[in-house]
Scaffold this motif. Structure first.
Motif, mmCIF file in Angstrom:
data_model
loop_
_atom_site.group_PDB
_atom_site.id
_atom_site.type_symbol
_atom_site.label_atom_id
_atom_site.label_comp_id
_atom_site.label_asym_id
_atom_site.label_seq_id
_atom_site.Cartn_x
_atom_site.Cartn_y
_atom_site.Cartn_z
ATOM 1 N N ALA A 104 -26.590 -2.526 92.247
ATOM 2 C CA ALA A 104 -27.419 -2.202 93.409
ATOM 3 C C ALA A 104 -27.276 -3.263 94.494
ATOM 4 C CB ALA A 104 -28.882 -2.071 92.984
ATOM 5 N N ASN A 105 -27.166 -4.523 94.083
ATOM 6 C CA ASN A 105 -26.999 -5.600 95.055
ATOM 7 C C ASN A 105 -25.652 -5.472 95.775
ATOM 8 O OD1 ASN A 105 -26.029 -8.661 95.651
ATOM 9 N ND2 ASN A 105 -28.248 -8.481 95.878
ATOM 10 N N ALA A 106 -24.614 -5.113 95.023
ATOM 11 C CA ALA A 106 -23.295 -4.913 95.632
ATOM 12 C C ALA A 106 -23.351 -3.768 96.629
ATOM 13 C CB ALA A 106 -22.254 -4.633 94.555
ATOM 14 N N ALA A 107 -24.064 -2.702 96.268
ATOM 15 C CA ALA A 107 -24.196 -1.562 97.181
ATOM 16 C C ALA A 107 -24.948 -1.965 98.445
ATOM 17 C CB ALA A 107 -24.925 -0.422 96.467
ATOM 18 N N LYS A 108 -25.993 -2.764 98.282
ATOM 19 C CA LYS A 108 -26.769 -3.228 99.440
ATOM 20 C C LYS A 108 -25.891 -4.027 100.398
ATOM 21 C CE LYS A 108 -30.697 -6.260 100.516
ATOM 22 N NZ LYS A 108 -31.751 -7.141 99.931
ATOM 23 N N ARG A 109 -25.058 -4.887 99.852
ATOM 24 C CA ARG A 109 -24.180 -5.699 100.700
ATOM 25 C C ARG A 109 -23.056 -4.863 101.301
ATOM 26 N NH1 ARG A 109 -25.499 -10.934 100.478
ATOM 27 N NH2 ARG A 109 -26.883 -11.593 98.793
ATOM 28 N N THR A 110 -22.690 -3.779 100.629
ATOM 29 C CA THR A 110 -21.685 -2.872 101.184
ATOM 30 C C THR A 110 -22.173 -2.259 102.495
ATOM 31 O OG1 THR A 110 -20.646 -2.336 99.059
ATOM 32 C CG2 THR A 110 -20.480 -0.681 100.797
ATOM 33 N N LEU A 111 -23.454 -1.970 102.567
ATOM 34 C CA LEU A 111 -24.016 -1.432 103.807
ATOM 35 C C LEU A 111 -23.834 -2.413 104.958
ATOM 36 C CD1 LEU A 111 -27.367 0.137 102.507
ATOM 37 C CD2 LEU A 111 -25.224 1.313 103.052
ATOM 38 N N VAL A 112 -23.944 -3.703 104.655
ATOM 39 C CA VAL A 112 -23.740 -4.729 105.682
ATOM 40 C C VAL A 112 -22.254 -4.842 106.020
ATOM 41 C CG1 VAL A 112 -24.067 -7.159 106.284
ATOM 42 C CG2 VAL A 112 -25.768 -5.986 104.869
ATOM 43 N N LEU A 113 -21.404 -4.807 105.002
ATOM 44 C CA LEU A 113 -19.956 -4.886 105.230
ATOM 45 C C LEU A 113 -19.478 -3.750 106.127
ATOM 46 C CD1 LEU A 113 -18.543 -5.792 101.683
ATOM 47 C CD2 LEU A 113 -18.498 -7.236 103.730
ATOM 48 N N LEU A 189 -18.842 -10.633 100.628
ATOM 49 C CA LEU A 189 -17.889 -10.366 99.553
ATOM 50 C C LEU A 189 -17.975 -11.423 98.455
ATOM 51 C CD1 LEU A 189 -14.530 -9.088 101.110
ATOM 52 C CD2 LEU A 189 -16.071 -7.895 99.539
ATOM 53 N N MET A 190 -18.242 -12.663 98.840
ATOM 54 C CA MET A 190 -18.408 -13.726 97.844
ATOM 55 C C MET A 190 -19.586 -13.421 96.917
ATOM 56 S SD MET A 190 -17.695 -17.466 99.465
ATOM 57 C CE MET A 190 -16.027 -18.076 99.719
ATOM 58 N N PHE A 191 -20.689 -12.977 97.519
ATOM 59 C CA PHE A 191 -21.849 -12.617 96.712
ATOM 60 C C PHE A 191 -21.515 -11.466 95.765
ATOM 61 C CE2 PHE A 191 -24.327 -14.874 99.989
ATOM 62 C CZ PHE A 191 -25.258 -15.532 99.197
ATOM 63 N N ILE A 192 -20.828 -10.462 96.283
ATOM 64 C CA ILE A 192 -20.457 -9.315 95.451
ATOM 65 C C ILE A 192 -19.543 -9.755 94.310
ATOM 66 C CG2 ILE A 192 -19.194 -7.131 95.412
ATOM 67 C CD1 ILE A 192 -20.181 -6.655 98.287
ATOM 68 N N ALA A 193 -18.551 -10.606 94.635
ATOM 69 C CA ALA A 193 -17.621 -11.080 93.607
ATOM 70 C C ALA A 193 -18.360 -11.851 92.511
ATOM 71 C CB ALA A 193 -16.545 -11.954 94.239
ATOM 72 N N LYS A 194 -19.337 -12.657 92.924
ATOM 73 C CA LYS A 194 -20.104 -13.413 91.935
ATOM 74 C C LYS A 194 -20.933 -12.480 91.070
ATOM 75 C CE LYS A 194 -21.390 -17.085 89.823
ATOM 76 N NZ LYS A 194 -20.424 -17.858 89.014
ATOM 77 N N ASN A 195 -21.502 -11.454 91.678
ATOM 78 C CA ASN A 195 -22.257 -10.470 90.901
ATOM 79 C C ASN A 195 -21.370 -9.798 89.857
ATOM 80 O OD1 ASN A 195 -24.573 -10.995 92.343
ATOM 81 N ND2 ASN A 195 -24.426 -9.196 93.650
ATOM 82 N N ILE A 196 -20.148 -9.456 90.269
ATOM 83 C CA ILE A 196 -19.215 -8.824 89.330
ATOM 84 C C ILE A 196 -18.872 -9.778 88.193
ATOM 85 C CG2 ILE A 196 -16.875 -7.904 89.082
ATOM 86 C CD1 ILE A 196 -17.141 -6.903 91.994
ATOM 87 N N GLU A 197 -18.667 -11.040 88.538
ATOM 88 C CA GLU A 197 -18.379 -12.032 87.490
ATOM 89 C C GLU A 197 -19.535 -12.132 86.509
ATOM 90 O OE1 GLU A 197 -18.499 -15.893 85.519
ATOM 91 O OE2 GLU A 197 -19.802 -15.345 87.192
ATOM 92 N N ARG A 198 -20.753 -12.005 87.013
ATOM 93 C CA ARG A 198 -21.931 -12.048 86.144
ATOM 94 C C ARG A 198 -21.996 -10.826 85.236
ATOM 95 N NH1 ARG A 198 -23.568 -17.022 85.198
ATOM 96 N NH2 ARG A 198 -24.425 -18.096 87.013
ATOM 97 N N VAL A 199 -21.571 -9.676 85.729
ATOM 98 C CA VAL A 199 -21.512 -8.492 84.870
ATOM 99 C C VAL A 199 -20.551 -8.745 83.709
ATOM 100 C CG1 VAL A 199 -20.868 -6.060 84.729
ATOM 101 C CG2 VAL A 199 -22.144 -6.892 86.712
ATOM 102 N N GLY A 200 -19.435 -9.431 83.999
ATOM 103 C CA GLY A 200 -18.519 -9.811 82.924
ATOM 104 C C GLY A 200 -19.203 -10.689 81.894
ATOM 105 N N ASP A 201 -20.042 -11.617 82.360
ATOM 106 C CA ASP A 201 -20.812 -12.453 81.434
ATOM 107 C C ASP A 201 -21.734 -11.600 80.567
ATOM 108 O OD1 ASP A 201 -19.665 -14.792 82.349
ATOM 109 O OD2 ASP A 201 -21.296 -15.282 83.717
#
Length: 242
Positions: A104-113, A189-201
């Protein structure tokens, strides 16, 4: 997901219902992450909005699983394998809720992108997201099937995600330094990438929980890690005002 039949049939029915609810929640969390990546790649603001709206459904599943586990603990007093199954389900549900939050956070930032011109690094972030989504699907299958070997395979892949994130972090920094106009989209994009890395965790966490559930002991050995420094603003790192 009971490993053996119980004398009381309703006990097995409750365990099976818990198993099915976890499977449905896992499928929804996967779909949320996949849709978030598609929304970012295709600059689809409508899809991003649906991902944000779908987060509440995942929360409802977590609440349902919490209720089911409390009932099992209170009414059945499970022990040994059954107790591990119930407690692990509770932890997996919490983990999946966090995965959906990141989507959801990635989607929120996509709206800004989408308010800025397209930037090339988006595709690299989506590729990283695809790899993490593959890990999440694999580990959920391993959990539902009590497959320790598949869980261990996912556990070992965490290093790959960390390496991808570190490489992407450097790429984004370079991209932002080249032109100040890239700073805003690059930061998101940095925030999104970090979120994705956390999903990997979190996928790795489910692998460890699967091992414990099946074996009755915690997974020994140091978890493969490449990135150990939380990114400022990450939900599990230092907080900043957004």
């Amino acid at each position: 997901m009971p490993t053996q039949k119980h004398i009381v049939a309703s006990y097995d029915a409750q365990l099976n219902k818990l198993h099915e609810t976890i499977a449905r929640m896992g499928g929804l969390a996967e779909a949320q992450l996949s849709a978030a990546m598609q929304a970012m790649l295709n600059r689809d603001s409508d899809l991003a909005g649906r991902v944000m709206g779908g987060d509440s459904k995942v929360d409802e599943f977590e609440a349902l699983i919490n209720d089911q586990t409390v009932r099992l603990l209170a009414l059945r007093a499970p022990v040994a394998d059954d107790l591990r199954t119930v407690l692990t389900a509770l932890k997996v549900a919490s983990t999946l809720e966090r995965v959906a939050d990141y989507a959801a956070n990635a989607a929120k930032r996509t709206l800004v992108l989408n308010q800025s011109p397209p930037i090339p690094p988006v595709r690299a972030v989506v590729r990283m997201g695809s790899q993490v989504l593959s890990m999440l699907k694999e580990v959920l299958d391993a959990y539902l099937e009590r497959d320790v070997e598949r869980a261990l395979d996912v556990w070992k892949r965490d290093q790959e995600v960390d390496d991808l994130y570190s490489s992407l972090f450097r790429e984004l920094l370079t991209y932002m330094m080249e032109d100040p106009r890239n700073i805003t989209p690059g930061s998101h994009l940095m925030f999104i990438a970090k979120n994705i890395e956390r999903v990997g965790d979190h996928a790795t966490n489910i692998a460890e929980l699967t091992y414990y559930m099946a074996k009755g002991v915690s997974l020994r050995g140091e978890r493969p890690k490449g990135d150990t420094t939380p990114f400022v603003g990450d939900p599990e790192g230092p907080k900043v005002q957004e």
